[in-house]
Design an enzyme around this catalytic site. Structure first.
Site, short mmCIF file in Angstrom:
data_model
loop_
_atom_site.label_atom_id
_atom_site.label_comp_id
_atom_site.label_asym_id
_atom_site.label_seq_id
_atom_site.Cartn_x
_atom_site.Cartn_y
_atom_site.Cartn_z
N LYS A 156 0.68 -1.01 -0.12
CA LYS A 156 -0.06 -0.07 -0.05
C LYS A 156 0.80 1.21 -0.10
O LYS A 156 2.03 1.27 0.34
CB LYS A 156 -0.94 0.21 1.16
CG LYS A 156 -1.76 -1.22 1.22
CD LYS A 156 -2.93 -1.03 0.12
CE LYS A 156 -3.81 -2.05 0.04
NZ LYS A 156 -3.17 -3.42 -0.80
N ASP A 157 0.23 2.33 -0.40
CA ASP A 157 0.90 3.74 -0.44
C ASP A 157 1.46 3.91 0.91
O ASP A 157 1.18 3.74 2.03
CB ASP A 157 -0.11 4.73 -0.87
CG ASP A 157 -0.63 4.41 -2.32
OD1 ASP A 157 -1.53 3.74 -2.37
OD2 ASP A 157 -0.33 5.07 -3.25
N LYS A 158 2.61 4.70 0.71
CA LYS A 158 3.21 5.32 2.14
C LYS A 158 2.49 6.48 2.29
O LYS A 158 1.91 6.57 3.73
CB LYS A 158 4.54 5.59 2.01
CG LYS A 158 5.35 6.52 2.88
CD LYS A 158 6.75 6.47 2.86
CE LYS A 158 7.44 7.32 4.18
NZ LYS A 158 8.78 7.68 4.00
#
Length: 691
Positions: free
Chosen positions: A327-329
């Site tokens: 998942k995105d940071k």
């Protein structure tokens, strides 16, 4: 966005609407991502699903303890009846392990096995199987050998894999001297020549029992042959079992006194104990692994960093965690995670330690298996796009009309399914795809140097990397590298032990988890795919043309991926048989085929220019195997809605009257994307600018 890891500006768009400017990820709360699992539920709603699942399992145990295999005679669909029965038995198999009939109301006697076969095959095919088995048995008894290999019998087509699983096991249980195998969905039987060899060494009775034991694969079970006084004969049995089944079982001779007080020796066979990640055998009490599932909420944190921190708190390896996707940071994300060897109670003990790292875990519950990458149906996004404005400086442009046009264009025409910037890492100087290319070319020291190339800035990580690039002082770099940079420290410790030569660099890469090593090669292959997709759209547009690859979805559960990929013919192009959403492009690998039009030629030239014209996409020294895959060129967002938001510029407050305050336009987007699709790529198509 502040981070622009890789420039997508040269890549094509699918539509020609004007678009607009805007910013995303001003704060993590502007970008919220929640996994959608295979059941279509958001991870934020998993608790209810777990509760319902447990209730359903309890009800199933009460109502379905005795799966029936009898066929109805009132005209009902026989295949449906078989499929239903097979599904019940397979579910019971999953609960009981590999011993198919243990604990079920399916008696172990040979007659009852025939009843099961008669249910699955029908009387005619069952009769043919029995006659075939008798002829094989007769040939074995007469010590005939040599021609049986070519002899086989078809039991018919079985499209349902559950029915096939039951059939395979039922045949082998009833006829241990037969082998079963599948071609496509057709099941065949043939003589088991290994059975014949063993029956000549021992007896048919013992061979029957031994192969039934092997087929059942009951953990911790043993099989003991009759006492044998001949050492040479015992040696032959040992050698035969070791050669044919050595990876599965082990043998040992035991002495015992008979009634005549003479020492007799028996051969005992037992299944090998499973090995842990360290390669050491597990103790018997550790064999039943504990799996605990939970929802991980994280904010402004990479998935791998979050997993590394959880592993350090729990005292396990990062590889003990499994998840469906990265998942995105710079976002708030919700995803399902499973950890091995850790109980629910132990997880709850660390809940209070996670908040300071921007993490939270909840929906903690036991499960019976780990997760696999890609084991999700998609992700749901809620995104705030701020400071929305027109591309031109013309203030007369109707901004709301621009946004509405862009949203509807993406709804109707979709977007090119590029890999997003986060696929390539956040570095400006060296991105992950460059490291991946060096690994594919087996330039290990170069890959290490790229890995430790410093970026702009004077933070502790960059200080450590700058020191390493200037001095190659590994010990000094370890002392400078922050403790939370787990990958970097693991690699440095290995280099400190083995050196910076080729072998040392290989050992360094092997010191980090396989998922991290393969990430870099996937990053390079993703870059190639992006450029190929851009070239395909620029060359042919959104029309399906001869030489394109399309993916057939028919019977997808029964066909391999390569069998489902098909090359479009000229006649099919003219008749418009296929739609653009069916067209796929390959990710480079050793098991894929390329388009036969200009796009295929582009791939060859691109790989050759990178020095990969003879690349096999296998890096044996790093245990990396890249078969490749196929990715749709065009994707569509689901349930795409947007809502305008008016923001007041706080800097102008107090300076002007209320009716003249500067207003910034923003809007909130909500949509769901299929797995492996990137929201930033969808927004890029919508806004016609790089984010």
């Amino acid at each position: 966005m502040e981070e622009r890891p890789i420039d997508l500006s040269s890549l094509s768009y699918v539509s020609d609407h004007t678009g607009f400017y805007g910013t995303i990820k001003n704060s993590p709360a502007d970008f919220v991502v929640a996994e959608v699992n295979l059941s279509g539920r958001l991870t934020t709603n998993i608790y209810m699903e777990v509760k319902e699942e447990l209730q359903a399992q309890q009800s199933s145990k009460e109502n379905c303890k005795k799966p029936k295999l009898c066929l109805s005679t009132d005209g009902a669909n026989i295949q449906d009846t078989i499929d239903f029965a097979a599904k019940d038995i397979c579910e019971a198999m999953a609960d009981k392990g590999d011993n198919v009939f243990e604990g079920l109301d399916l008696p172990d006697s040979e007659a009852d096995q025939y009843n099961v076969l008669n249910t699955l095959l029908g009387q005619d095919v069952q009769g043919s199987l029995t006659n075939f088995a008798c002829s094989v048995r007769s040939a074995f008894e007469s010590k005939v050998s040599g021609g049986e290999e070519q002899c086989e019998l078809s039991l018919g087509q079985f499209p349902n894999k559950h029915a096939r699983a039951i059939l395979h096991s039922s045949v082998r249980q009833a006829f241990p001297f037969l082998l079963t195998f599948t071609r496509s969905t057709e099941v065949f039987v043939k003589p088991n020549l290994d059975y014949q060899t063993l029956s000549l060494l021992t007896s048919e009775e013992e061979a029957d029992k031994f192969f039934t034991f092997i087929d059942a694969k009951v953990e911790n079970s043993r099989f003991t042959f009759q006492p044998d006084v001949c050492k040479e004969h015992r040696t032959s049995v040992h050698h035969f079992i070791s050669k044919k089944f050595g990876k599965l079982v082990e043998t040992k001779s035991f002495s015992e006194k008979g009634s005549d007080e003479l020492q007799k020796v028996c051969i005992t066979v037992r299944f090998r104990e499973k090995k842990g990640s360290s390669g050491k055998r597990q103790r018997s009490e550790e064999k039943a692994d504990i799996f605990t599932a939970f929802t991980l909420k994280k904010e402004n944190l990479e998935t791998l960093e979050a997993i590394a921190y959880l592993a350090s708190l729990l005292g396990v390896l990062p590889s003990d965690f499994s998840y469906a996707g990265i998942k995105d940071k710079r976002a708030i994300t919700y995803q399902s995670v499973v950890v091995k060897k850790i109980s629910s109670e132990r997880l709850r003990e660390i809940e209070g330690l996670l908040e300071k790292r921007g993490m939270k875990i909840y929906n903690i519950h036991p499960t019976n298996k780990h997760l696999h990458l890609g084991e999700l149906s998609g992700n749901h996004f809620t995104i705030i796009v701020r400071d929305v404005r027109c591309h031109s400086d013309d203030i007369s442009e109707d901004l709301e009309k621009r946004v509405d046009e862009a949203v509807h264009s993406v709804k109707n025409r979709g977007f090119i399914n590029y890999y997003g910037p986060q696929r390539f890492g956040k570095g400006q100087n060296v991105q992950s795809h460059k490291i991946g290319l060096a690994l594919l070319k087996e330039e290990m020291p170069q890959a290490i140097k790229l890995f430790f190339t410093p970026e702009e800035g004077d933070d502790p990580v960059n200080k450590a990397k700058k020191y390493f690039s200037q001095t190659e002082d590994i010990k000094g770099t370890i002392s400078l590298m922050p403790a939370y940079k787990v990958r970097e420290r693991m690699l440095l410790r290995a280099l400190n032990r083995y050196g910076m030569n080729d072998e040392g660099c290989v050992r360094g890469w092997l010191s980090i988890p396989h998922s991290m090593r393969i990430f870099y090669i996937h990053a390079y292959c993703s870059k190639v795919w992006n450029e190929a997709a851009s070239y395909r759209i620029a060359t042919y547009g959104t029309k399906v043309v001869e030489g394109d690859l399309v993916l057939h979805n028919q019977d997808s559960s029964e066909k391999s991926l390569s069998d489902r990929v098909y090359v479009v013919t000229n006649a099919e192009e003219e008749e418009k048989v296929y739609s653009m959403h069916q067209v796929v492009l390959p990710m480079p690998g050793h098991s894929i085929r390329y388009p036969t039009n200009q796009v295929g030629q582009w791939y060859k030239k691109a790989l050759a220019s990178a020095g990969l014209q003879s690349c096999k996409f296998r890096v044996g020294t790093l245990q990396l195997n890249v078969p490749g895959c196929y990715r749709p060129i065009i994707k569509f967002p689901h349930q795409l809605i947007y809502e305008p938001v008016i923001e007041v510029d706080e800097q102008s407050q107090g300076k002007e009257s209320e009716h003249t305050l500067s207003k910034k336009r923003s809007f909130k987007l909500s949509f769901t994307l299929d797995s492996s699709c990137y929201a930033t790529v969808c927004l890029r198509e919508m806004m016609k600018c790089n984010l």
